[in-house]
Design an enzyme around this catalytic site. Structure first.
Site, PDB file in Angstrom:
ATOM      1  N   THR A  43      -9.143   7.399  -5.180  1.00 18.20           N
ATOM      2  CA  THR A  43     -10.077   7.695  -3.661  1.00 18.20           C
ATOM      3  C   THR A  43      -9.071   7.857  -2.662  1.00 18.20           C
ATOM      4  O   THR A  43      -9.454   8.346  -1.574  1.00 18.20           O
ATOM      5  CB  THR A  43     -11.174   6.234  -3.368  1.00 18.20           C
ATOM      6  OG1 THR A  43      -9.921   5.125  -3.142  1.00 18.20           O
ATOM      7  CG2 THR A  43     -12.072   5.967  -4.535  1.00 18.20           C
ATOM      8  N   CYS A  47      -6.716  -0.831   0.844  1.00 15.68           N
ATOM      9  CA  CYS A  47      -7.885  -2.006   1.276  1.00 15.68           C
ATOM     10  C   CYS A  47      -7.119  -3.422   1.173  1.00 15.68           C
ATOM     11  O   CYS A  47      -5.996  -3.388   0.580  1.00 15.68           O
ATOM     12  CB  CYS A  47      -9.096  -2.164   0.231  1.00 15.68           C
ATOM     13  SG  CYS A  47     -10.061  -0.566  -0.057  1.00 15.68           S
ATOM     14  N   CYS A  51     -11.813  -6.816   0.205  1.00 14.25           N
ATOM     15  CA  CYS A  51     -12.753  -5.610   0.427  1.00 14.25           C
ATOM     16  C   CYS A  51     -13.905  -5.761  -0.314  1.00 14.25           C
ATOM     17  O   CYS A  51     -13.855  -6.138  -1.621  1.00 14.25           O
ATOM     18  CB  CYS A  51     -12.126  -4.394   0.189  1.00 14.25           C
ATOM     19  SG  CYS A  51     -13.083  -2.891   0.583  1.00 14.25           S
ATOM     20  N   ARG A  54     -16.766  -2.063  -4.479  1.00  7.87           N
ATOM     21  CA  ARG A  54     -16.590  -2.282  -5.871  1.00  7.87           C
ATOM     22  C   ARG A  54     -15.078  -2.197  -6.285  1.00  7.87           C
ATOM     23  O   ARG A  54     -14.279  -1.646  -5.951  1.00  7.87           O
ATOM     24  CB  ARG A  54     -17.388  -1.217  -6.896  1.00  7.87           C
ATOM     25  CG  ARG A  54     -17.402  -1.385  -8.188  1.00  7.87           C
ATOM     26  CD  ARG A  54     -18.435  -0.363  -8.817  1.00  7.87           C
ATOM     27  NE  ARG A  54     -18.182   0.760  -8.542  1.00  7.87           N
ATOM     28  CZ  ARG A  54     -17.596   1.651  -9.293  1.00  7.87           C
ATOM     29  NH1 ARG A  54     -16.930   1.053 -10.608  1.00  7.87           N
ATOM     30  NH2 ARG A  54     -17.075   2.888  -9.062  1.00  7.87           N
ATOM     31  N   ARG A  76      -5.179   6.416   2.836  1.00  9.68           N
ATOM     32  CA  ARG A  76      -5.670   6.185   4.197  1.00  9.68           C
ATOM     33  C   ARG A  76      -6.400   4.874   4.187  1.00  9.68           C
ATOM     34  O   ARG A  76      -6.867   4.380   3.216  1.00  9.68           O
ATOM     35  CB  ARG A  76      -6.803   7.385   4.533  1.00  9.68           C
ATOM     36  CG  ARG A  76      -7.749   7.388   3.753  1.00  9.68           C
ATOM     37  CD  ARG A  76      -8.936   8.578   4.026  1.00  9.68           C
ATOM     38  NE  ARG A  76     -10.071   8.862   3.085  1.00  9.68           N
ATOM     39  CZ  ARG A  76     -10.223   9.219   1.959  1.00  9.68           C
ATOM     40  NH1 ARG A  76      -9.131   9.615   1.332  1.00  9.68           N
ATOM     41  NH2 ARG A  76     -11.081   9.212   1.425  1.00  9.68           N
ATOM     42  N   CYS A  78      -8.994   2.141   4.558  1.00 11.14           N
ATOM     43  CA  CYS A  78     -10.615   1.809   4.135  1.00 11.14           C
ATOM     44  C   CYS A  78     -11.493   1.666   5.322  1.00 11.14           C
ATOM     45  O   CYS A  78     -11.103   0.878   6.185  1.00 11.14           O
ATOM     46  CB  CYS A  78     -10.627   0.720   3.052  1.00 11.14           C
ATOM     47  SG  CYS A  78     -12.496   0.288   2.815  1.00 11.14           S
ATOM     48  N   CYS A  81     -13.212  -2.218   5.073  1.00  9.69           N
ATOM     49  CA  CYS A  81     -12.517  -3.436   5.114  1.00  9.69           C
ATOM     50  C   CYS A  81     -11.395  -3.338   6.537  1.00  9.69           C
ATOM     51  O   CYS A  81     -10.905  -4.197   6.916  1.00  9.69           O
ATOM     52  CB  CYS A  81     -11.757  -4.068   3.864  1.00  9.69           C
ATOM     53  SG  CYS A  81     -10.513  -3.057   3.200  1.00  9.69           S
ATOM     54  N   ASP A 467       9.012 -31.125 -10.001  1.00 13.95           N
ATOM     55  CA  ASP A 467       8.057 -32.457  -9.979  1.00 13.95           C
ATOM     56  C   ASP A 467       8.260 -33.136 -11.361  1.00 13.95           C
ATOM     57  O   ASP A 467       7.793 -32.730 -12.369  1.00 13.95           O
ATOM     58  CB  ASP A 467       6.515 -32.016  -9.661  1.00 13.95           C
ATOM     59  CG  ASP A 467       5.669 -33.081  -9.569  1.00 13.95           C
ATOM     60  OD1 ASP A 467       5.799 -33.852  -8.429  1.00 13.95           O
ATOM     61  OD2 ASP A 467       4.931 -33.656 -10.376  1.00 13.95           O
TER      62      ASP A 467
END
Length: 524
Positions: A43, A47, A51, A54, A76, A78, A81, A467
């Site tokens: 795309t 994001c 976000c 999907r 670029r 989103c 979000c 620990d």
């Protein structure tokens, strides 16, 4: 558990691990907003991890530490979000974290008590700049967000308690009944009395009883699976005399709230363990408050304590795929990382527990509570004190404390840093900044700083390789501790939950509460 000086890198500190990043993206874990950014090749956009779009295929994404890096690679921002509402801004990388930290403080009632100026001061921004950040990130300024929180609290109180509507108004943080009525009508298109009438028409089974002045029971929503018994076992094993008590199916403690002391009782019924995964469970919490204005703050502290924001399905899917942890995850699905009701208390208790057993730490802490805590009349056997405030501990002579002098000086030094604001554990500052400030204090090493980050700051990806409990648990599981610790990166981004699964193998069941003497100090 032990303290060493070997460094522990926070998640993704020295490099972005694609598998860990993708696991965080798959669960839309907001705790990683601002830590890294996801760029989608198909795309051409990037994001935040949370976000709502999907989730892209793993083969189609790359990960970047900053928005600027993603932009330089040709991606670029989103539009859903808004990972970079002001492209090119050199400081926008931290904005998602700023918004999340601000929301946690707003939920705790900071705006109601200290105003927007107080909220901005805790975040480290000017009020105007913080307003711009929140509007760009969340679509509303701090006053509007605080108003929405008050409306949500009010609706819960209207629908789940028998408090009078006037009491609900002030408990939710409204300045007047008129403001309460107007806000509820605007937000829910119904008057408060209409909301209560709907509850009555649906039946009274959903209502909680207010059995005494200042006492109310609410239900905390948590996602299932929810390992209530395991959470109770942990809390009961670490309880401090005078401040906490526990028994089969319940845990109670005192609270130091902004307007006065209170108590919390969590009903951790074993039946919660068996609820169907993927649904919402209701954990009953009974609060007794000196001032009903502390209702919102008390509820937020209870939610933090039970790790109510955890997505257990995502965590279990990731850790359950590991050969070593799979049996542990199957034994305790939905295991939570116990949070805290007061960051300063958690930090001080952690220092007291350095290099001693849990039983020893409880004994020493109980003595300090009896000597320097505030005595309160709770009506609950065993709950006699509020944990000493940081300014009180800061004024103590380290030589008089029941611990080695070096640790006593570390305890008093940390208390002073907390009391004077040099270290803030209210979940407002960035986690890494808090860790650096703690490590700069004498006697505070990586084990302490990271344990505090896990419990007080809700860091989901902390691991404590030195620990003693971790090494003991790994040995009992038939694993080579050194080899398992080296390979613990595969548990990212939820190493805190892996740590709890290991500790849980060592946890005894919750005992019946022992009879309590009338004066705790006589027992110490």
């Amino acid at each position: 558990m032990s303290e060493t000086t070997s460094p522990l890198d926070p998640v993704l500190d020295r490099g972005l691990d694609p598998a860990s990043c993708y696991a965080a993206v798959s669960s839309r874990d907001r705790r990683y907003d601002g830590v890294f950014y996801t760029a989608v090749r198909t795309t051409g956009i990037y994001c935040r991890p949370s976000c709502p779009a999907r989730t892209p295929a793993a083969g189609n994404v790359t990960f970047h530490r900053s928005a600027a890096s993603a932009q330089a690679a040709g991606y670029r921002a989103c539009k859903r979000c808004l990972p970079d509402a002001t492209p090119g801004s050199p400081d926008w990388d931290v904005h998602a974290g700023v918004a999340g930290r601000a929301m946690r403080l707003i939920a705790d009632g900071v705006v109601d008590r200290e105003g927007v100026e107080g909220l901005a001061r805790r975040i480290g921004y000017t009020p105007r700049h913080l307003g711009r950040v929140l509007v760009a990130e969340l679509g509303a300024g701090p006053l509007a967000l605080a108003r929405a929180r008050r409306a949500q609290t009010a609706r819960v109180l209207v629908e789940t308690t028998d408090l009078s509507l006037a009491d609900v108004a002030f408990a939710a943080g409204f300045a007047s009944v008129r403001q309460f009525n107007d806000t509820v009508r605007e937000v829910y298109d119904a008057s408060p009395s209409a909301l209560r009438a709907r509850r009555s028409a649906a039946g009274s089974h959903g209502a909680a009883e207010s059995t005494a002045a200042g006492t109310l029971t609410m239900r905390l929503a948590v996602r299932t699976p929810f390992a209530a018994t395991a959470l109770l076992d942990f809390l009961a094993y670490h309880l401090v005399p005078g401040v906490e008590v526990a028994g089969p199916g319940w845990y109670a403690r005192t609270l130091d709230l902004p307007h006065g002391p209170g108590t919390l009782r969590l009903h951790l019924d074993p039946s919660l363990d068996d609820l169907e995964p993927g649904r919402t469970a209701q954990v009953a919490a009974t609060f007794t408050l000196t001032d009903l204005r502390d209702t919102g703050a008390a509820v937020e502290r209870a939610r933090r304590l039970v790790d109510a924001d955890c997505d257990p399905l995502a965590v279990s899917a990731h850790l359950g795929a590991d050969r070593l942890l799979a049996p542990l995850v199957a034994r305790h699905p939905g295991l939570r990382v116990p949070g805290q009701v007061d960051g300063g208390e958690t930090a001080l208790r952690t220092v007291i527990g350095q290099q001693v057993s849990v039983t020893g730490a409880r004994t020493v802490t109980g003595r300090i509570v009896a000597a320097h805590g505030t005595r309160v009349d709770t009506g609950v056997p065993g709950l006699t004190h509020v944990f000493p405030r940081t300014d009180v501990v800061a004024g103590l002579d380290p030589e008089t404390l029941p611990m080695p002098r070096t640790r006593g000086r570390a305890l008093v030094g940390l208390a002073a840093a907390l009391a004077w604001g040099e270290v803030a554990l209210d979940r407002g500052p960035e986690r890494d900044a808090v860790r650096e400030r703690m490590l700069a204090l004498p006697g505070i090493g990586p084990w302490t700083a990271d344990y505090v980050a896990m419990r007080a700051l809700a860091h989901p990806d902390v691991f404590l390789p030195t620990d003693v409990g971790v090494r003991t648990a790994l040995t009992r599981l038939g694993a080579d501790p050194a080899e398992a610790i080296v390979g613990s990166d595969r548990w990212r981004p939820w190493r805190s939950y892996a740590l709890l699964h290991l500790w849980q193998t060592l946890m005894p069941p919750t005992p019946e509460p022992a009879p309590q003497p009338t004066d705790l100090q006589e027992t110490n």
